[in-house]
Design a protein around this motif. Structure first.
Motif, PDB file in Angstrom:
ATOM      1  N   CYS A 245       1.160  -1.361  -0.455  1.00  0.00           N
ATOM      2  CA  CYS A 245      -0.028  -0.098  -0.470  1.00  0.00           C
ATOM      3  C   CYS A 245       0.734   1.178  -0.442  1.00  0.00           C
ATOM      4  CB  CYS A 245      -0.495   0.387   1.390  1.00  0.00           C
ATOM      5  SG  CYS A 245      -2.134  -2.070   1.296  1.00  0.00           S
ATOM      6  N   PHE A 246       0.026   2.623  -0.651  1.00  0.00           N
ATOM      7  CA  PHE A 246       1.229   4.119  -0.191  1.00  0.00           C
ATOM      8  C   PHE A 246       0.412   4.023   1.176  1.00  0.00           C
ATOM      9  CE2 PHE A 246       1.470   2.514  -4.835  1.00  0.00           C
ATOM     10  CZ  PHE A 246       2.105   3.368  -5.335  1.00  0.00           C
ATOM     11  N   VAL A 247       1.481   4.121   2.013  1.00  0.00           N
ATOM     12  CA  VAL A 247       1.416   4.862   3.330  1.00  0.00           C
ATOM     13  C   VAL A 247       2.604   5.993   3.529  1.00  0.00           C
ATOM     14  CG1 VAL A 247       0.619   3.319   3.804  1.00  0.00           C
ATOM     15  CG2 VAL A 247       3.166   3.857   3.735  1.00  0.00           C
ATOM     16  N   PRO A 248       1.959   7.113   4.737  1.00  0.00           N
ATOM     17  CA  PRO A 248       3.148   8.250   4.605  1.00  0.00           C
ATOM     18  C   PRO A 248       4.347   7.547   5.159  1.00  0.00           C
ATOM     19  CG  PRO A 248       1.244   7.803   5.892  1.00  0.00           C
ATOM     20  CD  PRO A 248       1.058   7.449   4.717  1.00  0.00           C
ATOM     21  N   PRO A 249       5.225   8.055   5.320  1.00  0.00           N
ATOM     22  CA  PRO A 249       6.522   7.843   6.301  1.00  0.00           C
ATOM     23  C   PRO A 249       6.886   7.732   7.712  1.00  0.00           C
ATOM     24  CG  PRO A 249       7.133  10.070   6.016  1.00  0.00           C
ATOM     25  CD  PRO A 249       5.656   9.372   4.638  1.00  0.00           C
ATOM     26  N   ASP A 250       5.334   8.348   8.297  1.00  0.00           N
ATOM     27  CA  ASP A 250       5.171   8.054   9.528  1.00  0.00           C
ATOM     28  C   ASP A 250       3.513   7.619   9.561  1.00  0.00           C
ATOM     29  OD1 ASP A 250       7.826   9.883  10.221  1.00  0.00           O
ATOM     30  OD2 ASP A 250       6.950  11.506  10.232  1.00  0.00           O
ATOM     31  N   VAL A 251       4.029   6.391  11.026  1.00  0.00           N
ATOM     32  CA  VAL A 251       2.821   6.673  11.656  1.00  0.00           C
ATOM     33  C   VAL A 251       1.406   7.197  12.152  1.00  0.00           C
ATOM     34  CG1 VAL A 251       2.038   4.827  13.533  1.00  0.00           C
ATOM     35  CG2 VAL A 251       4.437   4.357  11.963  1.00  0.00           C
ATOM     36  N   GLU A 252       0.483   7.468  11.686  1.00  0.00           N
ATOM     37  CA  GLU A 252      -0.813   8.345  11.083  1.00  0.00           C
ATOM     38  C   GLU A 252      -1.868   7.495  12.796  1.00  0.00           C
ATOM     39  OE1 GLU A 252      -1.222  10.849  10.358  1.00  0.00           O
ATOM     40  OE2 GLU A 252       0.170  11.135   9.080  1.00  0.00           O
ATOM     41  N   ARG A 253      -1.748   8.371  13.561  1.00  0.00           N
ATOM     42  CA  ARG A 253      -2.860   8.010  14.701  1.00  0.00           C
ATOM     43  C   ARG A 253      -4.343   7.420  14.233  1.00  0.00           C
ATOM     44  NH1 ARG A 253      -3.469  12.682  18.716  1.00  0.00           N
ATOM     45  NH2 ARG A 253      -4.976  10.953  19.566  1.00  0.00           N
ATOM     46  N   PHE A 254      -4.810   8.192  13.223  1.00  0.00           N
ATOM     47  CA  PHE A 254      -6.165   7.923  12.102  1.00  0.00           C
ATOM     48  C   PHE A 254      -5.971   6.725  11.068  1.00  0.00           C
ATOM     49  CE2 PHE A 254      -5.925  12.403  14.807  1.00  0.00           C
ATOM     50  CZ  PHE A 254      -7.064  12.402  15.420  1.00  0.00           C
ATOM     51  N   ALA A 255      -6.728   6.633  10.974  1.00  0.00           N
ATOM     52  CA  ALA A 255      -7.053   5.661   9.072  1.00  0.00           C
ATOM     53  C   ALA A 255      -6.609   6.621   7.790  1.00  0.00           C
ATOM     54  CB  ALA A 255      -8.203   5.152   8.869  1.00  0.00           C
ATOM     55  N   ILE A 256      -5.815   6.134   7.230  1.00  0.00           N
ATOM     56  CA  ILE A 256      -5.831   6.568   5.952  1.00  0.00           C
ATOM     57  C   ILE A 256      -6.535   6.456   4.643  1.00  0.00           C
ATOM     58  CG2 ILE A 256      -3.581   7.441   6.729  1.00  0.00           C
ATOM     59  CD1 ILE A 256      -2.335   5.108   5.372  1.00  0.00           C
ATOM     60  N   ALA A 257      -6.782   6.634   3.941  1.00  0.00           N
ATOM     61  CA  ALA A 257      -7.634   5.517   2.501  1.00  0.00           C
ATOM     62  C   ALA A 257      -6.118   5.711   1.437  1.00  0.00           C
ATOM     63  CB  ALA A 257      -8.218   7.025   2.381  1.00  0.00           C
ATOM     64  N   SER A 258      -5.989   4.594   0.734  1.00  0.00           N
ATOM     65  CA  SER A 258      -4.615   3.997   0.039  1.00  0.00           C
ATOM     66  C   SER A 258      -5.207   3.166  -0.960  1.00  0.00           C
ATOM     67  CB  SER A 258      -3.377   3.775   0.455  1.00  0.00           C
ATOM     68  OG  SER A 258      -2.531   3.501  -0.132  1.00  0.00           O
ATOM     69  N   PRO A 259      -4.693   2.791  -1.849  1.00  0.00           N
ATOM     70  CA  PRO A 259      -4.652   1.857  -2.914  1.00  0.00           C
ATOM     71  C   PRO A 259      -3.450   0.978  -2.322  1.00  0.00           C
ATOM     72  CG  PRO A 259      -3.189   4.321  -4.168  1.00  0.00           C
ATOM     73  CD  PRO A 259      -3.979   4.211  -2.499  1.00  0.00           C
ATOM     74  N   CYS A 260      -4.112  -0.489  -2.599  1.00  0.00           N
ATOM     75  CA  CYS A 260      -3.532  -1.480  -2.076  1.00  0.00           C
ATOM     76  C   CYS A 260      -3.041  -2.276  -3.273  1.00  0.00           C
ATOM     77  CB  CYS A 260      -3.724  -2.393  -1.056  1.00  0.00           C
ATOM     78  SG  CYS A 260      -3.852  -0.643   0.120  1.00  0.00           S
ATOM     79  N   ARG A 261      -3.121  -3.474  -3.124  1.00  0.00           N
ATOM     80  CA  ARG A 261      -2.845  -4.684  -3.858  1.00  0.00           C
ATOM     81  C   ARG A 261      -2.084  -5.840  -3.199  1.00  0.00           C
ATOM     82  NH1 ARG A 261       2.941  -4.835  -7.084  1.00  0.00           N
ATOM     83  NH2 ARG A 261       3.786  -3.348  -6.318  1.00  0.00           N
ATOM     84  N   LEU A 262      -2.945  -6.989  -3.020  1.00  0.00           N
ATOM     85  CA  LEU A 262      -1.884  -8.763  -3.137  1.00  0.00           C
ATOM     86  C   LEU A 262      -1.035  -9.298  -4.385  1.00  0.00           C
ATOM     87  CD1 LEU A 262      -2.373 -10.840  -0.575  1.00  0.00           C
ATOM     88  CD2 LEU A 262      -4.617 -11.704  -1.326  1.00  0.00           C
ATOM     89  N   GLY A 263      -0.498  -9.483  -3.997  1.00  0.00           N
ATOM     90  CA  GLY A 263       0.524  -9.836  -5.357  1.00  0.00           C
ATOM     91  C   GLY A 263       0.090  -8.716  -6.401  1.00  0.00           C
TER      92      GLY A 263
END
Length: 234
Positions: free
Chosen positions: A175-193
């Protein structure tokens, strides 16, 4: 001639006879026709059972036979790497199986990372490595939601989350995530394989497409096929 001389002469004559017999047997075996079966007696006394000679194996067809390495285990024959041909993969059966790039550009400091052992908290949200990620473009099903199919109500919210967890099986998601751990949920595209997570959820009816998302056709497919929340509890 003494007794010792006669014994040596008899031994020499026997050796010559034995050598002559071996040569005659060899010449007789060489003269047997290859394409005609050799008759051998069977167990019930019938001497008309043919024994076929083994088929001729050319170099291109020669393979090492399988090896029995244990009582119930047979190892496959070894293959020459030079004989293995790599072919192009087949095209996907549909566009739903492909991971598509996000329509909206990600912030520059966001990177695609591998999130291990994800646990679904809803049908379109999971937690992993201290992060809460919502699958972008997909609308999850509330856990307390009930669905009706042919006047039969069933807890589709809980079933949707269970289906998401069963599909993940603890496998890592990219998934595309920010570099630091966020306290709140983030919306991101993800893939499995290579498979897009949002496309799988929506096309199987375990999530709906957002109006501004890219999964409108996937939701129409699930509705027409009566899959997930659009079908029965089975």
């Amino acid at each position: 001639m003494g007794r010792l001389g006669r014994s040596r002469q008899a031994i020499g004559l026997g050796s010559l006879l034995l050598l002559a017999g071996i040569l005659l047997i060899g010449r007789a075996g060489a003269l047997l026709p290859i394409d005609r079966p050799v008759l051998a007696p069977s167990q019930d006394g019938d001497d008309t059972q043919p024994i076929r000679p083994p088929a001729t194996v050319i170099d291109e067809q020669r393979r090492e036979p399988a090896r029995k390495v244990a009582q119930d285990l047979i190892a496959p024959p070894r293959l020459d790497p030079a004989e293995i041909e790599r072919v192009e993969p087949r095209p996907p059966l549909s566009e739903l199986g492909l991971a598509v790039p996000p329509k909206t550009p990600m912030p520059k400091d966001w990177r695609e990372v591998l999130l291990y052992r994800p646990i679904a908290t809803s049908s379109a949200m999971f937690e992993s490595m201290g992060r809460k990620v919502i699958i972008s473009g997909a609308q999850g099903i509330d856990l307390d939601r009930s669905c009706s199919f042919h006047d039969v109500n069933w807890p589709c919210g809980q079933r949707a989350r269970a289906a998401f967890n069963a599909w993940l099986r603890g496998r890592g998601l990219k998934c595309f995530v920010p570099p630091d751990v966020e306290r709140f949920a983030i919306a991101s595209p993800c893939r499995l394989g290579k498979q897009d997570v949002g496309a799988w959820l929506v096309s199987n009816g375990w999530a709906t497409a957002l109006p501004s998302g890219i999964y409108g056709k996937a939701e129409a497919t699930a509705r027409n096929a009566q899959m997930g929340i659009f079908g029965s509890a089975q």
